[in-house]
Write a protein that holds these residues in place. Structure first.
Motif, PDB file in Angstrom:
ATOM      1  N   ASN A  79     113.166 -54.233  71.641  1.00 32.45           N
ATOM      2  CA  ASN A  79     113.003 -52.891  72.188  1.00 32.45           C
ATOM      3  C   ASN A  79     113.552 -52.867  73.607  1.00 32.45           C
ATOM      4  O   ASN A  79     113.954 -53.908  74.137  1.00 32.45           O
ATOM      5  CB  ASN A  79     111.526 -52.477  72.138  1.00 32.45           C
ATOM      6  CG  ASN A  79     110.626 -53.431  72.903  1.00 32.45           C
ATOM      7  OD1 ASN A  79     110.806 -53.638  74.097  1.00 32.45           O
ATOM      8  ND2 ASN A  79     109.654 -54.020  72.218  1.00 32.45           N
TER       9      ASN A  79
ATOM     10  N   SER B  87     122.703 -46.554  66.429  1.00 34.48           N
ATOM     11  CA  SER B  87     121.889 -45.947  65.381  1.00 34.48           C
ATOM     12  C   SER B  87     122.813 -45.556  64.235  1.00 34.48           C
ATOM     13  O   SER B  87     123.781 -44.815  64.437  1.00 34.48           O
ATOM     14  CB  SER B  87     121.150 -44.718  65.913  1.00 34.48           C
ATOM     15  OG  SER B  87     120.310 -44.174  64.911  1.00 34.48           O
TER      16      SER B  87
ATOM     17  N   ASP C 286     113.838 -51.169  68.211  1.00 38.14           N
ATOM     18  CA  ASP C 286     112.803 -50.132  68.155  1.00 38.14           C
ATOM     19  C   ASP C 286     112.915 -49.230  69.387  1.00 38.14           C
ATOM     20  O   ASP C 286     112.730 -49.680  70.520  1.00 38.14           O
ATOM     21  CB  ASP C 286     111.430 -50.798  68.114  1.00 38.14           C
ATOM     22  CG  ASP C 286     110.292 -49.799  67.976  1.00 38.14           C
ATOM     23  OD1 ASP C 286     110.570 -48.582  67.881  1.00 38.14           O
ATOM     24  OD2 ASP C 286     109.129 -50.231  67.967  1.00 38.14           O
ATOM     25  N   THR C 287     113.214 -47.957  69.172  1.00 35.91           N
ATOM     26  CA  THR C 287     113.394 -47.014  70.277  1.00 35.91           C
ATOM     27  C   THR C 287     112.133 -46.217  70.605  1.00 35.91           C
ATOM     28  O   THR C 287     112.148 -45.383  71.514  1.00 35.91           O
ATOM     29  CB  THR C 287     114.508 -46.008  69.951  1.00 35.91           C
ATOM     30  OG1 THR C 287     114.093 -45.206  68.827  1.00 35.91           O
ATOM     31  CG2 THR C 287     115.820 -46.696  69.648  1.00 35.91           C
ATOM     32  N   THR C 288     111.041 -46.439  69.877  1.00 36.86           N
ATOM     33  CA  THR C 288     109.883 -45.542  69.983  1.00 36.86           C
ATOM     34  C   THR C 288     109.257 -45.498  71.373  1.00 36.86           C
ATOM     35  O   THR C 288     108.533 -44.543  71.691  1.00 36.86           O
ATOM     36  CB  THR C 288     108.806 -45.924  68.951  1.00 36.86           C
ATOM     37  OG1 THR C 288     108.455 -47.308  69.118  1.00 36.86           O
ATOM     38  CG2 THR C 288     109.322 -45.692  67.531  1.00 36.86           C
ATOM     39  N   ALA C 289     109.523 -46.490  72.194  1.00 41.88           N
ATOM     40  CA  ALA C 289     108.964 -46.489  73.552  1.00 41.88           C
ATOM     41  C   ALA C 289     109.836 -45.724  74.535  1.00 41.88           C
ATOM     42  O   ALA C 289     109.479 -45.582  75.700  1.00 41.88           O
ATOM     43  CB  ALA C 289     108.771 -47.922  74.046  1.00 41.88           C
TER      44      ALA C 289
ATOM     45  N   GLU D 149     111.744 -42.078  74.819  1.00 41.55           N
ATOM     46  CA  GLU D 149     111.969 -40.771  74.200  1.00 41.55           C
ATOM     47  C   GLU D 149     113.442 -40.364  74.225  1.00 41.55           C
ATOM     48  O   GLU D 149     113.926 -39.722  73.290  1.00 41.55           O
ATOM     49  CB  GLU D 149     111.127 -39.706  74.907  1.00 41.55           C
ATOM     50  CG  GLU D 149     109.629 -39.861  74.683  1.00 41.55           C
ATOM     51  CD  GLU D 149     108.843 -38.723  75.297  1.00 41.55           C
ATOM     52  OE1 GLU D 149     109.474 -37.800  75.867  1.00 41.55           O
ATOM     53  OE2 GLU D 149     107.599 -38.732  75.187  1.00 41.55           O
TER      54      GLU D 149
ATOM     55  N   MET E 160     115.116 -42.159  71.401  1.00 41.71           N
ATOM     56  CA  MET E 160     114.679 -41.603  70.121  1.00 41.71           C
ATOM     57  C   MET E 160     115.401 -40.294  69.827  1.00 41.71           C
ATOM     58  O   MET E 160     115.754 -40.005  68.673  1.00 41.71           O
ATOM     59  CB  MET E 160     113.170 -41.373  70.125  1.00 41.71           C
ATOM     60  CG  MET E 160     112.324 -42.619  70.007  1.00 41.71           C
ATOM     61  SD  MET E 160     110.555 -42.225  69.892  1.00 41.71           S
ATOM     62  CE  MET E 160     110.508 -41.277  68.367  1.00 41.71           C
TER      63      MET E 160
ATOM     64  N   GLU F 279     118.724 -40.555  67.980  1.00 41.48           N
ATOM     65  CA  GLU F 279     118.742 -40.978  66.582  1.00 41.48           C
ATOM     66  C   GLU F 279     118.744 -39.763  65.657  1.00 41.48           C
ATOM     67  O   GLU F 279     118.119 -38.752  65.945  1.00 41.48           O
ATOM     68  CB  GLU F 279     117.530 -41.854  66.262  1.00 41.48           C
ATOM     69  CG  GLU F 279     117.483 -43.170  67.012  1.00 41.48           C
ATOM     70  CD  GLU F 279     116.214 -43.945  66.716  1.00 41.48           C
ATOM     71  OE1 GLU F 279     116.310 -45.144  66.465  1.00 41.48           O
ATOM     72  OE2 GLU F 279     115.127 -43.321  66.747  1.00 41.48           O
TER      73      GLU F 279
ATOM     74  N   ARG G 204     117.678 -37.688  62.308  1.00 44.84           N
ATOM     75  CA  ARG G 204     116.435 -37.610  61.547  1.00 44.84           C
ATOM     76  C   ARG G 204     116.593 -38.328  60.211  1.00 44.84           C
ATOM     77  O   ARG G 204     117.594 -38.167  59.528  1.00 44.84           O
ATOM     78  CB  ARG G 204     116.045 -36.154  61.305  1.00 44.84           C
ATOM     79  CG  ARG G 204     115.571 -35.426  62.561  1.00 44.84           C
ATOM     80  CD  ARG G 204     115.110 -34.020  62.218  1.00 44.84           C
ATOM     81  NE  ARG G 204     114.571 -33.340  63.379  1.00 44.84           N
ATOM     82  CZ  ARG G 204     113.314 -33.403  63.768  1.00 44.84           C
ATOM     83  NH1 ARG G 204     112.467 -34.146  63.057  1.00 44.84           N
ATOM     84  NH2 ARG G 204     112.875 -32.755  64.832  1.00 44.84           N
TER      85      ARG G 204
ATOM     86  N   ARG H 208     112.897 -44.234  58.801  1.00 42.71           N
ATOM     87  CA  ARG H 208     113.319 -45.399  59.576  1.00 42.71           C
ATOM     88  C   ARG H 208     113.315 -46.656  58.703  1.00 42.71           C
ATOM     89  O   ARG H 208     112.289 -47.021  58.132  1.00 42.71           O
ATOM     90  CB  ARG H 208     112.403 -45.622  60.777  1.00 42.71           C
ATOM     91  CG  ARG H 208     112.517 -44.538  61.835  1.00 42.71           C
ATOM     92  CD  ARG H 208     111.529 -44.798  62.972  1.00 42.71           C
ATOM     93  NE  ARG H 208     111.583 -43.740  63.970  1.00 42.71           N
ATOM     94  CZ  ARG H 208     112.415 -43.739  65.004  1.00 42.71           C
ATOM     95  NH1 ARG H 208     113.243 -44.760  65.168  1.00 42.71           N
ATOM     96  NH2 ARG H 208     112.422 -42.748  65.864  1.00 42.71           N
TER      97      ARG H 208
END
Length: 245
Positions: A12, A116, A154-157, A159, A162, A165, A167, A170
């Motif tokens: 990440n 991505s 992992d890009t969730t941390a 914004e 994210m 990316e 839709r 995942r």
């Protein structure tokens, strides 16, 4: 020996291994290739593609394919120019299911980049998005060889990442590719990969289709490569690098 690249441990923005660590992990995976179980042999468009399988204690198995290519398919330089350079962008040109490849972050342009990759799959599967850190490395040794290593990111941390990316469900995949020039001028293209597509699709269903899917990538790339070289005309059907010794 435990596999050093795992789907269960994506990197990440706050935890990015060094270039040297990622390259060493990729080498380790292919260094043990002689212990993999031989699988099916495919001959898509006449090219012999041998597959292998490696089960690991946790997570889906790894699969590997090996193909060898005469100069009529392309030289080592041809393979590296279109696989080692702009890897994700070029892959979107010859893999039918890839709808879009987006550069998320260039940690070291052309060497360590986060991409991505968005897949539009056939019914009943929903679109899938895989985000990976791609590391490329061309060795200045004889025989020449180059590496392309992809690990889940992992890009969730973050914004902002994210938002870049597409839709889709995942998924995760990892891959280690090695392109090697052999003594007779042929090129060996070796790819080891593991994947989980996410959603409600069990890993065992995905695993059943991986060998044939990765084998089919070979003629798709060769046809596209020849088109880039002006050897044939090809269309996609819908369905700088660090150097060291």
């Amino acid at each position: 020996m435990p596999f050093p690249i795992k789907l269960s441990r994506p990197v990440n923005p706050k935890r990015v291994p060094s270039f040297e660590t990622i390259l060493a992990n990729g080498r380790t995976i292919l260094a043990n290739a002689d212990t993999w179980i031989e699988g099916r042999t495919f001959k898509p468009s006449g090219t012999i593609v041998q597959t292998f399988t490696k089960k690991i204690p946790t997570g889906p198995p790894w699969f590997m394919r090996v193909s060898r290519h005469p100069p009529s398919d392309g030289t080592f330089s041809d393979f590296w120019d279109y696989l080692g350079e702009n890897h994700a962008k070029n892959e979107a040109e010859y893999v039918p299911d890839i709808a879009k490849a987006t550069l998320i972050l260039a940690i070291e342009p052309g060497v360590m980049e986060v991409w991505s990759i968005h897949y539009e799959l056939t019914t009943p599967f929903s679109p899938r998005t895989f985000t990976v850190l791609i590391v490329t490395h061309l060795e200045t040794v004889t025989p020449r060889q180059g590496w392309i290593i992809s690990i889940p990111f992992d890009t969730t941390a973050d914004e902002a990442m994210m938002a870049m990316e597409e839709r889709g469900v995942r998924g995760k995949y990892a891959a280690v590719e090695r392109i090697r020039e052999l003594d007779d001028g042929t090129v060996e293209w070796r790819v080891a990969t593991t994947t989980t597509v996410g959603g409600f699709v069990p890993d065992w269903i995905t695993s059943r289709s991986v060998p044939s899917a990765i084998a089919e990538d070979v003629p798709q790339f060769i046809t596209w490569l020849k088109a880039q070289r002006g050897v044939v005309t090809a269309t996609k059907s819908k369905g700088s690098n660090r150097q060291t010794t």
